[in-house]
Design an enzyme around this catalytic site. Structure first.
Site, PDB file in Angstrom:
ATOM      1  N   CYS A 113       0.928  -1.233  -0.037  1.00  0.00           N
ATOM      2  CA  CYS A 113      -0.128  -0.038   0.044  1.00  0.00           C
ATOM      3  C   CYS A 113       0.877   1.390  -0.120  1.00  0.00           C
ATOM      4  O   CYS A 113       0.301   2.398  -0.380  1.00  0.00           O
ATOM      5  CB  CYS A 113      -1.097   0.273   1.246  1.00  0.00           C
ATOM      6  N   HIS A 266      -3.615   6.982   1.625  1.00  0.00           N
ATOM      7  CA  HIS A 266      -3.965   5.735   0.823  1.00  0.00           C
ATOM      8  C   HIS A 266      -5.466   5.336   1.259  1.00  0.00           C
ATOM      9  O   HIS A 266      -5.823   5.646   2.699  1.00  0.00           O
ATOM     10  CB  HIS A 266      -3.094   4.563   1.257  1.00  0.00           C
ATOM     11  N   ASN A 296     -10.350  -0.732  -1.909  1.00  0.00           N
ATOM     12  CA  ASN A 296      -8.675  -0.538  -1.605  1.00  0.00           C
ATOM     13  C   ASN A 296      -8.069  -1.155  -2.803  1.00  0.00           C
ATOM     14  O   ASN A 296      -7.893  -2.522  -3.087  1.00  0.00           O
ATOM     15  CB  ASN A 296      -8.259  -1.132  -0.349  1.00  0.00           C
TER      16      ASN A 296
HETATM   17  O1  UT7 Z   1      -4.171  -1.371   2.824  1.00  0.00           O
HETATM   18  C1  UT7 Z   1      -3.785  -1.574   4.102  1.00  0.00           C
HETATM   19  C2  UT7 Z   1      -4.296  -2.737   4.690  1.00  0.00           C
HETATM   20  N1  UT7 Z   1      -5.545  -2.840   5.289  1.00  0.00           N
HETATM   21  C3  UT7 Z   1      -5.972  -2.189   6.246  1.00  0.00           C
HETATM   22  O2  UT7 Z   1      -5.663  -0.998   6.469  1.00  0.00           O
HETATM   23  C4  UT7 Z   1      -7.264  -2.912   7.055  1.00  0.00           C
HETATM   24  C5  UT7 Z   1      -7.258  -2.282   8.601  1.00  0.00           C
HETATM   25  N2  UT7 Z   1      -8.353  -2.951   9.231  1.00  0.00           N
HETATM   26  C6  UT7 Z   1      -9.815  -2.665   8.773  1.00  0.00           C
HETATM   27  O3  UT7 Z   1     -10.011  -1.825   8.289  1.00  0.00           O
HETATM   28  C7  UT7 Z   1     -10.790  -3.254   9.794  1.00  0.00           C
HETATM   29  O4  UT7 Z   1     -10.196  -4.039  10.984  1.00  0.00           O
HETATM   30  C8  UT7 Z   1     -11.701  -4.281   8.977  1.00  0.00           C
HETATM   31  C9  UT7 Z   1     -12.592  -3.615   8.057  1.00  0.00           C
HETATM   32  C10 UT7 Z   1     -10.898  -5.334   8.299  1.00  0.00           C
HETATM   33  C11 UT7 Z   1     -12.516  -4.822  10.010  1.00  0.00           C
HETATM   34  O5  UT7 Z   1     -13.361  -3.869  10.765  1.00  0.00           O
HETATM   35  P1  UT7 Z   1     -13.497  -4.265  12.367  1.00  0.00           P
HETATM   36  O6  UT7 Z   1     -14.191  -2.900  12.905  1.00  0.00           O
HETATM   37  O7  UT7 Z   1     -12.132  -4.255  12.892  1.00  0.00           O
HETATM   38  O8  UT7 Z   1     -14.229  -5.253  12.612  1.00  0.00           O
HETATM   39  P2  UT7 Z   1     -13.768  -6.642  13.369  1.00  0.00           P
HETATM   40  O9  UT7 Z   1     -12.615  -7.460  12.662  1.00  0.00           O
HETATM   41  O10 UT7 Z   1     -13.519  -6.530  14.781  1.00  0.00           O
HETATM   42  O11 UT7 Z   1     -15.080  -7.741  13.107  1.00  0.00           O
HETATM   43  C12 UT7 Z   1     -16.406  -7.329  13.824  1.00  0.00           C
HETATM   44  C13 UT7 Z   1     -17.353  -8.252  13.507  1.00  0.00           C
HETATM   45  C14 UT7 Z   1     -16.979  -9.681  13.641  1.00  0.00           C
HETATM   46  O12 UT7 Z   1     -18.007 -10.466  14.183  1.00  0.00           O
HETATM   47  P3  UT7 Z   1     -18.156 -10.852  15.767  1.00  0.00           P
HETATM   48  O13 UT7 Z   1     -16.928 -11.572  16.244  1.00  0.00           O
HETATM   49  O14 UT7 Z   1     -18.102  -9.345  16.467  1.00  0.00           O
HETATM   50  O15 UT7 Z   1     -19.351 -11.610  15.861  1.00  0.00           O
HETATM   51  C15 UT7 Z   1     -16.558 -10.014  12.228  1.00  0.00           C
HETATM   52  O16 UT7 Z   1     -16.835 -11.526  11.958  1.00  0.00           O
HETATM   53  O17 UT7 Z   1     -17.548  -8.177  12.092  1.00  0.00           O
HETATM   54  C16 UT7 Z   1     -17.588  -9.327  11.530  1.00  0.00           C
HETATM   55  N3  UT7 Z   1     -17.175  -9.221  10.122  1.00  0.00           N
HETATM   56  C17 UT7 Z   1     -18.081  -9.097   9.054  1.00  0.00           C
HETATM   57  N4  UT7 Z   1     -19.471  -8.891   9.098  1.00  0.00           N
HETATM   58  C18 UT7 Z   1     -20.039  -8.947   7.875  1.00  0.00           C
HETATM   59  C19 UT7 Z   1     -16.000  -9.230   9.801  1.00  0.00           C
HETATM   60  N5  UT7 Z   1     -15.986  -9.090   8.422  1.00  0.00           N
HETATM   61  C20 UT7 Z   1     -17.319  -8.936   7.867  1.00  0.00           C
HETATM   62  C21 UT7 Z   1     -17.813  -8.526   6.881  1.00  0.00           C
HETATM   63  N6  UT7 Z   1     -19.310  -8.557   6.790  1.00  0.00           N
HETATM   64  N7  UT7 Z   1     -17.215  -8.525   5.779  1.00  0.00           N
END
Ligand code: UT7
Length: 339
Positions: A113, A266, A296
């Site tokens: 990235c 980014h 992204n």
């Molecule tokens: O390009 C550089 C590299 N990438 C990044 O910069 C990404 C950085 N991270 C992020 O953007 C975020 O951490 C994510 C968007 C990937 C995830 O968001 P979050 O608010 O950190 O969510 P989480 O991983 O804590 O997940 C919350 C809940 C979980 O369910 P439970 O355990 O609370 O029941 C996940 O299983 O959301 C669930 N979940 C989803 N639900 C619906 C994770 N992905 C999805 C999805 N749809 N696509």
């Protein structure tokens, strides 16, 4: 003083526009979750056979045209990608050939990235990605709305395992033409960092020579060829290190953050960029985001945002523009430019 100036920019996307609703047909997710947690509303995926170097070529042609520079005038290519056409050789040489250029130097850089920020020198600088190859489904006709079978319940459960990552990414290429010029305008300074300590918080476990063979059937069965990500850790790194490095690049160049006219970050997650904006106390009119429309696209996000911002009149002559990014590696950095 000789400074590097951005003479032109351009970008292309994958051919197929895919809205969140179509993604929700593949896995247990929803348009609402994706919008709320990442800001992404849609992304583009390539048609099978379109490669990263093809996207780079499209973007490069547009950037050259925008700059009024003929392809033959390019004397160096830097190609930033983490999704090259082939394991080797890199995309830089393939782009040199596709542009019909002489045997000029061409190199690939692997800063994910942050690739675009690492490459800002006097060159044709391209950032392009085809992330489609990472996607854990084969139901492309279904996603593109051309009929095609939807996934079975079992397939859906498999695809859902990767939903935290797959909903975020899209395919596109961006490019710009850089050249040294006398005067105050151009790139003023850079601040670049790498720290490999946490590389496993965003990486592809298989398909590398740390294991033998470098890819196996069980890798594919278990999905070890798909990036693994500790989203929360990456998020935390992004929202702390990006404001920090913007402050560093400003202070090293004798500029106050509040003097910036535009911040182009980014595009990994709209929430990340909103937090970076708040940390830097920048008003909305000084920030440009477009992740909603492209997702992204890794090394392509910054040149695409720059191209759109320029063409929307958001980058005026004399404006102070700051680029910032963080990604897998970790690599992160910022660059300052007087437009
Ligand atoms: O390009 C550089 C590299 N990438 C990044 O910069 C990404 C950085 N991270 C992020 O953007 C975020 O951490 C994510 C968007 C990937 C995830 O968001 P979050 O608010 O950190 O969510 P989480 O991983 O804590 O997940 C919350 C809940 C979980 O369910 P439970 O355990 O609370 O029941 C996940 O299983 O959301 C669930 N979940 C989803 N639900 C619906 C994770 N992905 C999805 C999805 N749809 N696509």
């Amino acid at each position: 003083m000789l400074r590097t100036r951005i003479l032109g920019t351009g970008f292309v996307t994958g051919e197929n526009l895919v809205k969140n609703e179509a993604i929700a047909g593949l896995m247990d997710t929803s348009d609402q979750w994706i919008r709320e947690r990442s800001g992404v509303e849609q992304r583009y995926y390539v048609e099978k056979g379109t490669t990263t170097s093809d996207l780079g070529l499209g973007a490069a042609r547009k950037a050259l045209d925008d700059a009024g520079v003929r392809a033959e005038e390019v004397d160096y290519i830097v190609f930033a990608t983490m999704t090259p056409d082939y394991f080797f050789p890199g995309c830089g040489g393939i782009l040199q050939h596709k542009l019909g250029l002489g045997p000029i130097p061409a190199l690939d850089i692997r800063q994910q990235c942050t690739g675009f920020i690492y490459g800002l020198r006097t060159v044709l600088l391209v950032g392009a990605e085809v992330h489609s190859g990472f996607m854990p489904w084969h139901h492309w006709d279904f996603v593109f709305g051309r009929g095609g079978e939807p996934p079975t319940e079992e397939e859906k459960a498999w695809i859902t395992r990767f939903r935290d990552r797959t909903v975020l990414f899209g395919d596109a290429g961006g490019a710009c033409v850089l050249r040294g010029a006398e005067g105050e305008r151009g790139l003023l300074g850079f601040q670049l960092h790498s720290d490999g300590k946490d590389f496993q918080s965003l990486y592809v476990p298989a398909c590398g020579f740390a294991q033998r063979p470098y890819v196996s059937e069980s890798d594919l069965r278990e999905g070890r060829h798909i990036p693994e990500m500790n989203g929360k850790h990456v998020f935390k790194q992004a929202v702390t290190r990006m404001p920090q490095v913007v402050r560093e690049v400003c202070s090293r160049n004798g500029v106050e953050v509040r003097q910036l006219d535009l911040l182009i970050a980014h595009q990994a997650n709209l929430r990340i960029n909103e937090m970076v904006q708040r940390a830097l106390e920048l008003p909305d009119e000084k920030v440009f985001n477009n992740i909603q429309r492209y997702g992204n696209t890794t090394a392509a996000t910054i040149p695409i945002a720059l191209d759109e911002a320029r063409k929307a009149g958001r980058v005026k002559d004399g404006n102070l523009v700051c680029f910032v990014g963080l990604g897998a590696g970790f690599h992160w950095g910022a660059a300052l430019m007087r437009a």
